[in-house]
Structure formats: structure tokens, C-alpha cells
Write a protein that holds these residues in place. Structure first.
Motif, PDB file in Angstrom:
ATOM      1  N   LYS A  64       0.837  -1.201   0.000  1.00 43.89           N
ATOM      2  CA  LYS A  64       0.000   0.000   0.000  1.00 43.89           C
ATOM      3  C   LYS A  64       0.875   1.256   0.000  1.00 43.89           C
ATOM      4  N   PRO A  65       0.329   2.352  -0.518  1.00 47.19           N
ATOM      5  CA  PRO A  65       1.095   3.605  -0.563  1.00 47.19           C
ATOM      6  C   PRO A  65       1.520   4.078   0.830  1.00 47.19           C
ATOM      7  N   PHE A  66       2.730   4.612   0.904  1.00 44.33           N
ATOM      8  CA  PHE A  66       3.233   5.207   2.133  1.00 44.33           C
ATOM      9  C   PHE A  66       4.349   6.192   1.784  1.00 44.33           C
ATOM     10  N   LYS A  67       4.624   7.074   2.723  1.00 46.87           N
ATOM     11  CA  LYS A  67       5.758   7.983   2.631  1.00 46.87           C
ATOM     12  C   LYS A  67       6.324   8.061   4.042  1.00 46.87           C
ATOM     13  N   ALA A  68       7.620   7.765   4.188  1.00 47.69           N
ATOM     14  CA  ALA A  68       8.228   7.746   5.516  1.00 47.69           C
ATOM     15  C   ALA A  68       9.642   8.301   5.466  1.00 47.69           C
ATOM     16  N   GLN A  69      10.097   8.775   6.599  1.00 46.66           N
ATOM     17  CA  GLN A  69      11.468   9.242   6.752  1.00 46.66           C
ATOM     18  C   GLN A  69      12.317   8.084   7.269  1.00 46.66           C
ATOM     19  N   ALA A  70      13.560   8.037   6.818  1.00 44.81           N
ATOM     20  CA  ALA A  70      14.446   6.947   7.203  1.00 44.81           C
ATOM     21  C   ALA A  70      15.841   7.477   7.473  1.00 44.81           C
ATOM     22  N   TYR A  71      16.605   6.666   8.174  1.00 49.63           N
ATOM     23  CA  TYR A  71      18.015   6.946   8.409  1.00 49.63           C
ATOM     24  C   TYR A  71      18.821   5.938   7.593  1.00 49.63           C
ATOM     25  N   HIS A  72      19.784   6.440   6.804  1.00 50.16           N
ATOM     26  CA  HIS A  72      20.582   5.549   5.959  1.00 50.16           C
ATOM     27  C   HIS A  72      21.971   6.137   5.749  1.00 50.16           C
ATOM     28  N   ASN A  73      22.961   5.422   6.252  1.00 51.15           N
ATOM     29  CA  ASN A  73      24.371   5.797   6.040  1.00 51.15           C
ATOM     30  C   ASN A  73      24.657   7.269   6.326  1.00 51.15           C
ATOM     31  N   GLY A  74      24.215   7.726   7.490  1.00 49.55           N
ATOM     32  CA  GLY A  74      24.533   9.083   7.923  1.00 49.55           C
ATOM     33  C   GLY A  74      23.626  10.174   7.395  1.00 49.55           C
ATOM     34  N   LYS A  75      22.563   9.792   6.682  1.00 52.53           N
ATOM     35  CA  LYS A  75      21.650  10.791   6.112  1.00 52.53           C
ATOM     36  C   LYS A  75      20.202  10.421   6.402  1.00 52.53           C
ATOM     37  N   VAL A 126      11.398   7.505   1.990  1.00 51.94           N
ATOM     38  CA  VAL A 126      11.136   6.218   1.353  1.00 51.94           C
ATOM     39  C   VAL A 126       9.636   6.127   1.094  1.00 51.94           C
ATOM     40  N   THR A 127       9.273   5.649  -0.104  1.00 50.37           N
ATOM     41  CA  THR A 127       7.864   5.421  -0.441  1.00 50.37           C
ATOM     42  C   THR A 127       7.718   4.006  -0.996  1.00 50.37           C
ATOM     43  N   GLU A 128       6.493   3.631  -1.259  1.00 52.34           N
ATOM     44  CA  GLU A 128       6.234   2.306  -1.839  1.00 52.34           C
ATOM     45  C   GLU A 128       6.918   2.153  -3.196  1.00 52.34           C
ATOM     46  N   ALA A 129       7.134   3.245  -3.904  1.00 54.86           N
ATOM     47  CA  ALA A 129       7.807   3.185  -5.209  1.00 54.86           C
ATOM     48  C   ALA A 129       9.242   2.673  -5.072  1.00 54.86           C
ATOM     49  N   ASP A 130       9.871   2.929  -3.918  1.00 52.85           N
ATOM     50  CA  ASP A 130      11.238   2.455  -3.690  1.00 52.85           C
ATOM     51  C   ASP A 130      11.310   0.934  -3.589  1.00 52.85           C
ATOM     52  N   ASP A 133       8.513   4.924  11.616  1.00 53.36           N
ATOM     53  CA  ASP A 133       7.069   4.835  11.360  1.00 53.36           C
ATOM     54  C   ASP A 133       6.273   5.343  12.572  1.00 53.36           C
ATOM     55  N   PRO A 134       6.529   6.585  13.023  1.00 50.94           N
ATOM     56  CA  PRO A 134       5.797   7.078  14.188  1.00 50.94           C
ATOM     57  C   PRO A 134       4.303   7.265  13.944  1.00 50.94           C
ATOM     58  N   SER A 135       3.900   7.384  12.693  1.00 56.33           N
ATOM     59  CA  SER A 135       2.470   7.513  12.371  1.00 56.33           C
ATOM     60  C   SER A 135       1.773   6.156  12.345  1.00 56.33           C
ATOM     61  N   HIS A 136       2.554   5.088  12.377  1.00 50.36           N
ATOM     62  CA  HIS A 136       2.066   3.703  12.344  1.00 50.36           C
ATOM     63  C   HIS A 136       1.472   3.317  10.992  1.00 50.36           C
ATOM     64  N   ALA A 190       3.158   0.006   9.748  1.00 52.49           N
ATOM     65  CA  ALA A 190       2.771  -1.111  10.626  1.00 52.49           C
ATOM     66  C   ALA A 190       1.312  -1.506  10.389  1.00 52.49           C
ATOM     67  N   ARG A 191       0.449  -0.522  10.144  1.00 54.29           N
ATOM     68  CA  ARG A 191      -0.952  -0.838   9.829  1.00 54.29           C
ATOM     69  C   ARG A 191      -1.058  -1.451   8.427  1.00 54.29           C
ATOM     70  N   ASN A 192      -0.356  -0.864   7.447  1.00 48.86           N
ATOM     71  CA  ASN A 192      -0.405  -1.390   6.081  1.00 48.86           C
ATOM     72  C   ASN A 192       0.020  -2.854   6.020  1.00 48.86           C
ATOM     73  N   PHE A 193       1.028  -3.209   6.813  1.00 50.27           N
ATOM     74  CA  PHE A 193       1.538  -4.576   6.810  1.00 50.27           C
ATOM     75  C   PHE A 193       0.893  -5.437   7.903  1.00 50.27           C
ATOM     76  N   GLU A 194      -0.080  -4.862   8.597  1.00 49.49           N
ATOM     77  CA  GLU A 194      -0.886  -5.580   9.600  1.00 49.49           C
ATOM     78  C   GLU A 194      -0.047  -6.168  10.734  1.00 49.49           C
ATOM     79  N   VAL A 195       0.939  -5.397  11.205  1.00 43.28           N
ATOM     80  CA  VAL A 195       1.761  -5.845  12.327  1.00 43.28           C
ATOM     81  C   VAL A 195       1.686  -4.906  13.534  1.00 43.28           C
ATOM     82  N   LEU A 196       0.836  -3.895  13.487  1.00 42.99           N
ATOM     83  CA  LEU A 196       0.752  -2.942  14.587  1.00 42.99           C
ATOM     84  C   LEU A 196       0.053  -3.567  15.789  1.00 42.99           C
TER      85      LEU A 196
END
Length: 187
Positions: free
Chosen positions: A9-20, A24-28, A99-102, A105-111
């Protein structure tokens, strides 16, 4: 309802990766194989052992054109703080999604709604963004990332060979099965 065979399902989230910090979205998750690995929380006990184990398999997974995304309901800022303070987590070079908005976790049904945390869920997603495998563990049961290599290889094999299936304990290069009426009752 199972998520197997469903599109992420569509999502947009912030991530930490290699110092930056990155977005990240579902398109990634499209155009390559992906593993999305949910864990309950940063600065805990079982979680760092799992994430380190996943890092230990990361090079082999990358050779299979797989990207890894770890996800917890913490923020990307918390991921950075954990990365900066833990020798174990400092080793991680894959993407750590907050994923502070959850939403994820809701999209993948693990919340776990009452706790605001995610179950230990592992999802293998094909290049079309379709979920091909799911594993969910209780909070106290850590996962073994080495099992992901054979699951990915089997999923990739079946995708390339749609008329074949991989039996239990299948290893790359071993015999597969071609489902047919001739096999019914013979295995």
C-alpha cells in the motif's frame, strides 16, 4: 486475510541511511526484491541482535538484488541516535525507516495497537511490489536472517520459472517440482 499476493500500500516515511535522512515510499520497493523487517523498538534487547544478524546477511542479499528496510514505530531521529550510540547498530548499512504515524505497521498488519509497537514481521516483496512471503514472530522470539537467503532464491526461481515450485528445504540447484495430475498422490 493474508497479505500474500497483495501489492504494498502507498506510504511515505522518513528513514536513516548511512549518515543521512532520506524519504522512502512504496515506489522504492519496486524494480528490485525487497525485505521489509519490522521490529518493536530501538534501544531494546532482542531487536539489536536481529538487526545485526540481518546486517551480517546484507552483502549476500545485495548480490541477489535485494534491498533491506528495517522498520519500527520510532522516528528516524531515534534511529540515528541508536546508530550513533550502539556498537551493534553502528554496523547497519541498510535503510532504517521510522514509522511514528504507524502507517506502515498498519499497512503490513503488524501494529500492536494498545502498545503502539510493531510485531516482529518479515516481508519478502517482489520487483512488482507484491508480497511473496510473510513471517510474524511473537516479541520474545528473534528471527534468523540466514533463512531469508533460501526464501529469496526460491521466490526468484519461481518468478523466473512459473510452471515450477520449490519443495520443502529446497536449495538452489536442486530439483524442483512441476505441478501436474501425474504428481497427485505420488509425493
Amino acid at each position: 486475510m493474508s497479505l500474500i499476493g497483495t501489492e504494498v500500500k502507498p506510504f511515505k516515511a522518513q528513514a536513516y541511511h548511512n549518515g543521512k535522512f532520506i524519504e522512502v515510499t512504496e515506489a522504492d520497493l519496486k524494480g528490485k526484491w525487497s525485505i521489509v523487517c519490522f521490529y518493536p523498538a530501538d534501544f531494546t534487547f532482542v531487536c539489536p541482535t536481529e538487526l545485526e544478524d540481518l546486517q551480517n546477511q546484507y552483502a549476500a542479499l545485495r548480490e541477489l538484488n535485494v534491498e533491506v528496510y528495517s522498520v519500527s514505530t520510532d522516528t528516524h531521529f531515534t534511529h540515528k541516535a541508536w546508530h550513533d550510540s550502539s556498537e551493534t547498530i553502528q554496523k547497519i548499512t541498510y535503510i532504517m525507516i521510522g514509522d511514528p504515524s504507524h502507517t506502515l505497521a498498519r499497512n503490513f498488519e503488524v501494529l500492536i495497537e494498545e502498545q503502539g509497537l510493531a510485531d516482529r514481521g518479515t516481508f519478502i516483496i517482489d520487483p512488482d511490489g507484491i508480497v511473496q512471503a510473510v513471517e510474524i514472530n511473537a516479541g520474545g522470539i528473534g528471527r534468523d536472517a540466514s533463512t531469508l537467503l533460501n526464501k529469496i532464491k526460491a521466490a526468484q526461481y519461481v518468478r523466473k520459472n512459473p510452471n515450477e515450485v520449490c519443495p520443502a528445504k529446497w536449495q538452489e540447484g536442486t530439483r524442483t517440482l512441476k505441478p501436474s495430475l501425474d504428481l497427485v498422490g505420488k509425493i
